[in-house]
Scaffold this active site. Sequence first.
Site, short mmCIF file in Angstrom:
data_model
loop_
_atom_site.label_atom_id
_atom_site.label_comp_id
_atom_site.label_asym_id
_atom_site.label_seq_id
_atom_site.Cartn_x
_atom_site.Cartn_y
_atom_site.Cartn_z
N ASP A 1 -8.55 11.62 -42.64
CA ASP A 1 -8.67 11.79 -44.09
C ASP A 1 -9.93 12.60 -44.38
O ASP A 1 -11.03 12.23 -43.95
CB ASP A 1 -8.76 10.41 -44.75
CG ASP A 1 -8.45 10.47 -46.23
OD1 ASP A 1 -8.73 11.51 -46.86
OD2 ASP A 1 -7.96 9.46 -46.76
N HIS B 1 -3.94 2.50 -40.26
CA HIS B 1 -5.15 3.33 -40.40
C HIS B 1 -6.30 2.66 -39.65
O HIS B 1 -6.38 1.43 -39.61
CB HIS B 1 -5.57 3.46 -41.87
CG HIS B 1 -4.61 4.19 -42.76
ND1 HIS B 1 -3.37 3.70 -43.09
CD2 HIS B 1 -4.73 5.37 -43.40
CE1 HIS B 1 -2.76 4.56 -43.90
NE2 HIS B 1 -3.56 5.57 -44.10
N CYS C 1 -11.05 8.08 -48.36
CA CYS C 1 -9.84 7.23 -48.28
C CYS C 1 -9.91 6.06 -49.28
O CYS C 1 -10.59 5.06 -49.02
CB CYS C 1 -9.61 6.69 -46.87
SG CYS C 1 -7.98 5.89 -46.70
N GLY C 2 -9.15 6.19 -50.36
CA GLY C 2 -9.20 5.18 -51.42
C GLY C 2 -8.73 3.80 -50.97
O GLY C 2 -9.38 2.79 -51.29
N HIS D 1 -6.64 8.63 -52.68
CA HIS D 1 -6.95 10.03 -53.02
C HIS D 1 -5.74 10.64 -53.73
O HIS D 1 -5.88 11.45 -54.64
CB HIS D 1 -7.31 10.84 -51.75
CG HIS D 1 -6.16 11.54 -51.13
ND1 HIS D 1 -5.40 11.02 -50.11
CD2 HIS D 1 -5.59 12.75 -51.43
CE1 HIS D 1 -4.45 11.87 -49.79
NE2 HIS D 1 -4.53 12.92 -50.57
N CYS E 1 -1.90 5.14 -52.02
CA CYS E 1 -2.81 6.20 -51.56
C CYS E 1 -3.85 6.43 -52.66
O CYS E 1 -3.49 6.81 -53.78
CB CYS E 1 -2.03 7.47 -51.26
SG CYS E 1 -3.10 8.79 -50.68
#
Length: 310
Positions: free
Chosen positions: A231, A205, A235-236, A87, A85
Amino acid sequence: MHVIDSHTGGEPTRVILDGAPDLGTGPLADRARRLESDHREFYRSVLLEPRGQPAMVGALLVEPVDPTCVTGVIYFDVDAVLGMCGHGTIGLAVTLAHLGRIDVGEHRIETPAGVVAVTLHDENTVTVRNIESRRVHSDVTISVPGHGEIVGDVAYGGNWFFIVDPSPIPVTSDRIRALTDLTVAIRKASIAQGIGGEKGELIDHVILQDTPIDPDLHSRNFVLCPDDNYDRSPCGTGCSALLACMAADGALVPGEEIVQQSIIGSTYRLSYQPGHEGGVIPSITGQAHIMAQANLIFAAADSFRNGIQL
Ligand code: PYC
């Protein structure tokens, strides 16, 4: 259970410092699977309302296998354990700094998807150097009931993404309902039509890309997460998957920086270097802020102690 809450460009992260079930030892991917299969009620209870909120991602600190890492971490949302993840990693780095566990500089963090590097620039600003990210299928057509044929790329950035560029619906904050309905329908159709990662991994996603409102930025996105929430940050892991697609298309050269904006207007600065296995090593720079430091209470007399589960 002690937690620290932060948000990264509006997307919340709850870092769990203690009080979680023992997941044993061994590779983080195995411990993540144990969390998913044996402790679903636990991880949902940390994030569900009324204690948590829909967009929140949990970050469970665990002992790393690699001793050069400052910590191991397993991320989850209310419906799934995540491979990585972005963020959350920015929020975690800021949280570790707040706790005095790391200082300005470079650090390594172990996740189920692999070891990532973070650079803490100041108390709020972090660059994440993610795991190698790659595009595995381009121009895939999905037949989406009620929406017709939608064309996109399948790419990995620590989670699996279906990326539609340009979005058939303008990516604006007054269309969040319609964007959610479309992306949920795309994900369902991808599963029904067997469209997934290179080993058939499920798309978890979906990203819709659009032109930015501010012409100085590169693009604006809407990102659907596994729990059907969107998100709030760009979204990283999604930006990592996007960079892999842009590199594969020759649309961005190594080291060139672009700015990606989220549906709520928060931004990440993105660039990449070539990876060792044909993909890209993404760099994602964003800001997180600490919001709360709390002790969660699960009272026996509280009929909603495990969250509202409808
Ligand atoms: O930033 O990678 C990310 C992310 C995944 C799910 C929510 N945020």
